[in-house]
Design an enzyme around this catalytic site. Structure first.
Site: not given
Ligand code: NDP
Length: 487
Positions: A192, A244-246, A249, A266, A300, A397
């Protein structure tokens, strides 16, 4: 009477615009979900436009998966898995080589689309994202017939069906990080992409078709956060890999509690970039700039906490400010651009709110003077000084082009301050003394430590975090382990 010296106008050697033309990119008007080897209409999903963050204009329309679409993708991955795992390792690796070569063939198109959809400078998508994505497929193609050597000579089997969720900061590269090791190990995948950046993953789906990857081995299902949440709750998956975000996670970890599904996370970071007084300071300044302004700071492992030894703090901050003034902010498709557009309105608001918090808490903010385009989402590169360790901008972050500067006096204090974080993803050390670098690196709680460089990635090197930055490793032989059952 002496005559005043002749006043000459100063010649400014500015760069001429060097836009990369998107003319040869042929995107479809509308993309279906890539399930079971073909692009399909959603069963219960929707179709939404994906926007160019530099203009707020739609780039293409994309299908978003609903629960029935996710179920269909997982079922096709389950059907395909035994056949994929039964292929000889040599055959599996041939597919991966083919995918890598096709990424290289379409490199220019992929780079442009990555910048159009995500806002990052095309110089970065062209020189970093796309070549590294190909390199990951090449690397794991080489591992496919050597899996047990990657895990200390033990017998191995694939885990099964993997649900893989990637963010918007490196859309193609994160897809490659996830898919290449999973496929090399004989797993099938439902991937996804993030809501705001689905396009290069869909071009990758075209590449998978061209490589004649058997149907169902990889499905690519764009969708929103709800789709991600539903995917990890699908009953017939064996593995979840998430970047993605903590916060999300933790939600995934809770959703999988008590289920026999393996997980790698991660997550975020607040990585320390530590400059000692004996460092080559000009080189360090380049590393600081690359550490925090690369990809608008949407990284990240960004070096967002800059720790400078007190004796050189004024010098380093002066040089950094001078260097920041020469950063070119603007059109992501211009090959001279250093800092592109912020990925989404929501992310821009998040950056603005944390920056306001920094000002309210008493840190000193300086943002470079630059003309920002009228449309789109932009944030000028910013440095905060007079930052206290408890300030939100030193703890949370920001995920934008904003660096918070703290100082230290001794090596022990540098280590203590660097480790004073709930995160532990990466760190940088700038020093001319090799012994000091090793000593500090071994004391840092960070998955990756760079010495005299920053944000250097390589498919042969393991990447991943400690503490709230997650667990599990991607890259190199360590990246095989999450996709194998080891006996
Ligand atoms: P998210 O963690 O929401 O997004 C990462 C991925 O997870 C996207 O594909 C998202 O879909 C999906 N997702 C969102 N909610 C859920 C859920 N409940 N269960 C499973 N998957 C989900 O990050 P954000 O885009 O909201 O960014 C927020 C903050 O996270 C940023 O400001 C940054 O601090 C951090 N971040 C960290 C990253 C890293 O590489 N470590 C990468 C991105 C963000 P969708 O895009 O449709 O929301």
């Amino acid at each position: 009477m002496t005559t005043p010296p002749e006043v000459r106008s100063r010649i400014v050697w500015d760069y001429a615009p060097a836009p990369e033309s998107p003319d040869h990119v042929r995107l479809r008007d509308s993309y279906g979900l890539f399930v079971d080897g073909d692009f399909r209409d959603p069963l219960d999903g929707t179709r939404v436009p994906t926007l160019n963050p530099a203009t707020e204009e739609p780039v293409a329309e994309v299908a978003f998966a609903g629960p029935a679409d996710l179920r269909r993708a997982v079922e096709s991955a389950r059907r395909a898995q035994p056949g994929w795992a039964a292929l000889s390792a040599l055959e599996r690796s041939k597919y991966l080589f083919r995918i890598a070569r096709l990424i290289q063939e379409r490199a220019r198109e992929l780079a442009i689309v990555e910048s159009l959809d995500g806002g990052k400078p095309v110089r970065e998508s062209r020189d970093v994202d796309v070549p590294l994505a190909a390199a990951h497929f090449f690397h794991y193609a080489g591992w496919a017939d050597k899996l047990s050597y990657g895990v200390g000579g033990r017998a191995v089997a694939p885990v099964g069906v993997a649900a893989q969720i990637v963010p918007w900061n490196f859309p193609l590269l994160m897809a490659a990080w996830k898919l290449a090791p999973a496929l090399a190990c004989g797993n099938t995948s439902v991937l996804k992409p993030a809501e705001t950046t689905p396009l290069t993953a869909l071009l990758l789906a075209e590449i998978l078709q061209e490589a004649e990857l058997p149907p169902g081995v990889v499905s690519i299902v764009p969708g929103d956060g709800a789709a991600g949440a539903a995917l990890v709750r699908e009953p017939d998956i064996d593995k979840v890999a998430f970047t993605g975000s903590t916060g999300v996670g933790k939600d995934i970890q809770a959703a999988l509690a008590g289920r026999p599904v393996s997980l790698t996370l991660e997550l975020g970071g607040k990585s320390a970039n530590i400059v000692f007084e004996d460092a080559a300071l000009d080189q360090a300044v380049e590393g600081i700039v690359n550490g925090i302004f690369f990809n608008q700071g949407h990284v990240c492992c960004a070096g967002s906490r800059l720790l400078i030894q007190e004796s050189v703090a004024d010098t380093v901050i002066g040089k950094l400010w001078e260097r920041m003034g020469r950063l070119r902010v603007g059109d992501p498709l211009d090959k001279n651009t250093d800092v592109g557009a912020i990925n989404s309105r929501e992310q821009l608001e998040r950056i603005q709110s944390l920056v306001s918090a920094g000002e309210e808490e008493g840190a000193v903010r300086r943002s470079i003077a630059c003309e920002l385009p009228e449309r789109g989402w932009w944030f000028a590169p910013t440095v905060f000084t007079e930052v206290a360790p408890a300030h939100r901008i030193a703890v949370e972050e920001i995920f934008g082009p904003v660096v918070s500067v703290l100082t230290f006096r001794t090596q022990a204090e540098a280590i203590e301050k660097a480790n004073n974080s709930t995160y532990g993803l990466a760190a940088g050390i700038w020093t001319d003394k090799g012994a000091k670098a090793f000593e500090v690196a071994s004391a840092l709680q960070a998955g990756v430590v760079w010495q005299n460089t920053y944000n250097h990635f390589d498919p042969t090197a393991a990447f991943g975090g400690y503490k709230e930055s997650g667990f599990g490793r991607e890259g190199g032989p360590a990246g095989l382990r999450p996709y194998l059952r080891v006996t």
